[in-house]
Design a protein around this motif. Sequence first.
Motif, short mmCIF file in Angstrom:
data_model
loop_
_atom_site.label_atom_id
_atom_site.label_comp_id
_atom_site.label_asym_id
_atom_site.label_seq_id
_atom_site.Cartn_x
_atom_site.Cartn_y
_atom_site.Cartn_z
N THR A 17 -39.51 -62.09 -47.26
CA THR A 17 -38.04 -62.16 -47.36
C THR A 17 -36.97 -61.46 -45.71
OG1 THR A 17 -38.26 -59.95 -48.30
CG2 THR A 17 -38.40 -61.96 -49.44
N SER A 18 -38.26 -61.33 -45.07
CA SER A 18 -37.47 -60.26 -43.63
C SER A 18 -36.50 -61.25 -42.74
CB SER A 18 -38.74 -59.81 -42.61
OG SER A 18 -37.56 -58.78 -41.91
N VAL A 19 -35.54 -61.06 -42.40
CA VAL A 19 -34.63 -61.59 -41.45
C VAL A 19 -35.20 -60.92 -40.01
CG1 VAL A 19 -32.61 -61.89 -40.57
CG2 VAL A 19 -33.29 -61.63 -42.83
N THR A 20 -36.30 -60.09 -39.53
CA THR A 20 -36.16 -59.44 -38.64
C THR A 20 -36.74 -59.94 -37.48
OG1 THR A 20 -36.11 -57.18 -39.46
CG2 THR A 20 -37.40 -57.15 -37.50
N PRO A 21 -38.21 -61.01 -37.92
CA PRO A 21 -38.40 -61.80 -37.42
C PRO A 21 -38.24 -63.22 -36.88
CG PRO A 21 -39.64 -61.23 -39.08
CD PRO A 21 -38.33 -60.85 -39.32
N TYR A 22 -36.94 -63.02 -37.18
CA TYR A 22 -35.82 -64.35 -36.48
C TYR A 22 -35.43 -63.88 -34.82
CZ TYR A 22 -37.58 -66.92 -39.88
OH TYR A 22 -38.08 -67.74 -41.71
N VAL A 23 -34.94 -62.81 -35.43
CA VAL A 23 -33.68 -62.16 -34.98
C VAL A 23 -34.28 -61.29 -33.50
CG1 VAL A 23 -31.81 -61.86 -36.38
CG2 VAL A 23 -33.25 -59.96 -35.85
N VAL A 24 -35.97 -61.08 -33.12
CA VAL A 24 -36.02 -59.69 -32.46
C VAL A 24 -36.99 -60.66 -31.54
CG1 VAL A 24 -35.79 -58.41 -33.99
CG2 VAL A 24 -38.22 -59.47 -33.34
N ALA A 25 -37.57 -61.99 -31.48
CA ALA A 25 -38.39 -62.95 -30.61
C ALA A 25 -37.08 -63.57 -30.00
CB ALA A 25 -38.68 -64.50 -32.01
N PRO A 26 -37.65 -63.75 -28.02
CA PRO A 26 -39.40 -63.82 -28.03
C PRO A 26 -40.25 -62.43 -27.95
CG PRO A 26 -38.75 -64.20 -26.77
CD PRO A 26 -36.93 -64.22 -27.00
#
Length: 559
Positions: free
Chosen positions: A159-168
Amino acid sequence: MLPPPDHAAQDPRPARGRRRRRLTAAVAALVGLALAAACSAPPQGATGDDGSTVVVVTPDQATQVSFDAGWSSSLDFMDLSLALNETLIRKPYVATDQAGVVKQDLYTFEGRLAESYDVSPDGKTVTFHLRKGVMSEHGNELTADDVIWSYERKFGSPTSVTPYVVAPALTDPAKQFTKVDQYTVSVTVPSAGDTFTLLSTMADITGQIYDSTYLKQHVTADDPWATKYSSGRFDFGFGPYRVESQTAGTETVLTANPTYALGEPKVKRIIRRVVADPANRASALRSGDADIALGLRASDQTDLAADSSVVVPQLSANNFISVSLTTSQAPFTDESVRQAFAYAIDYDQIVSQAFKDRAEVTNSFLSPDAPGYTGAGLPKWTYDPAKAKQLLAAAGYPNGVDVALTVNNSMPGMEDAAVAIQSAAADAGFRITVDSLPPVQYSDKVQTWKAQASLNSGSAISLSPPYELLLGTTKGSSTNLANWSDDSFYATVNSGVQAGDALSAAAGTYWNAAERIWLGSASTVYIAKTKPTTAMRTTLSGLTWRTDSAVDYTALNPA
């Protein structure tokens, strides 16, 4: 007014042979008015002459404060999350031209849970040196293990949003984070061009660190990261405040954390009262029954600005009003129809009527104040009903088209803006039905691409160009409200990252090229950039303008 921090903020860009700088962020003195009142109407009955309590009136109430359990388009979500959690670093505050208001320095960083950090000579590894003796609410000391596990949870939770917004910059914490010792942790990014994005995101909500010792005690096979357990709880951070009590839909009371990393805040108590009507929030502030009001309408702020007892921020902010056209739903699968919609919006009317000129028309998203920025060649949408009809006819809609526009009814001015779009678009061939929803239902609908089109109010919290460009465009992300993707766009962003310093002119040419691809698709149409929607009594100073629109209660000073 809060003066600039008494220590030098760090230049985030790699410099060969840089020495470690010690960051001793001081907590400013805080003062407020203590008031006791009923919750269903504007609070009344001032108490607490020692200034130990601040009363905040807010349009909604957050029930969880972790990006790992999802996110909500709620003013209280960001505000409460900042008060209860903490990051390794932050953007420092600097004075503005307006008395009583401070703003973030967007391109430098200072320590919070970390006492200092260094950047390796090749610009790809950042080493954080944690403060010692920082304790959680449950008596557990902050260590490198908390930092690493927090990021593993951010990436492990579905459910985390973080991976999408800190990549790459960050894609695999298990490989990129290294525990040097109990109080030292290093992070390595793929390219030196990712370092500024890394620091920017670590300074904001996606970089909040949790008490892993406590949360691990509640891990189960069904809840491997304790996200279900922590959703609805507020006791797992290292922030300056703790929740004393919460009455559902009515009030949340915070008390100062005596073991906070930078010292116990001087404001000992924050009473956050839900006052749904924006006029009542403005009235509470005007009468002195509240110290700070969130989510005010532009019309109320215009009236409050004439009151000498109230501070209404006048600086330009980074909050954008935009329309997302869901590219996986007809008729917006067709780029021509999306471009027609862009020509169907009366931008000036929205600024003047919905936001009472507390906004400025903009068709772009990247910050024009960023080093290396260029806006050359970006599309300049204007209100042109004839052009819109021409594009619709060419796309097979000579008689116009029906569109449902979903809007968050808790956001100031948004329903007025939706009505303005509905009226102007009628002359351009779009028959619009406005679907006005409260925050939770709105978020559920737009984040799962069930909305045909949505009117949004939001911002990029980290003003790193690659972060800004990917925030609303990453494939599969719930923040990609238009469900848009383009391989040439992603390749161009990657070329900018490989160019080195994200704030250089060389990288800036790639950011410009990527923004032209994205905005030219009209999947997201930017309408205006609004001023802050907060206001404060002049008994305080140090009201913060932050990219996340939250109020930092540790920055307040007695006037």
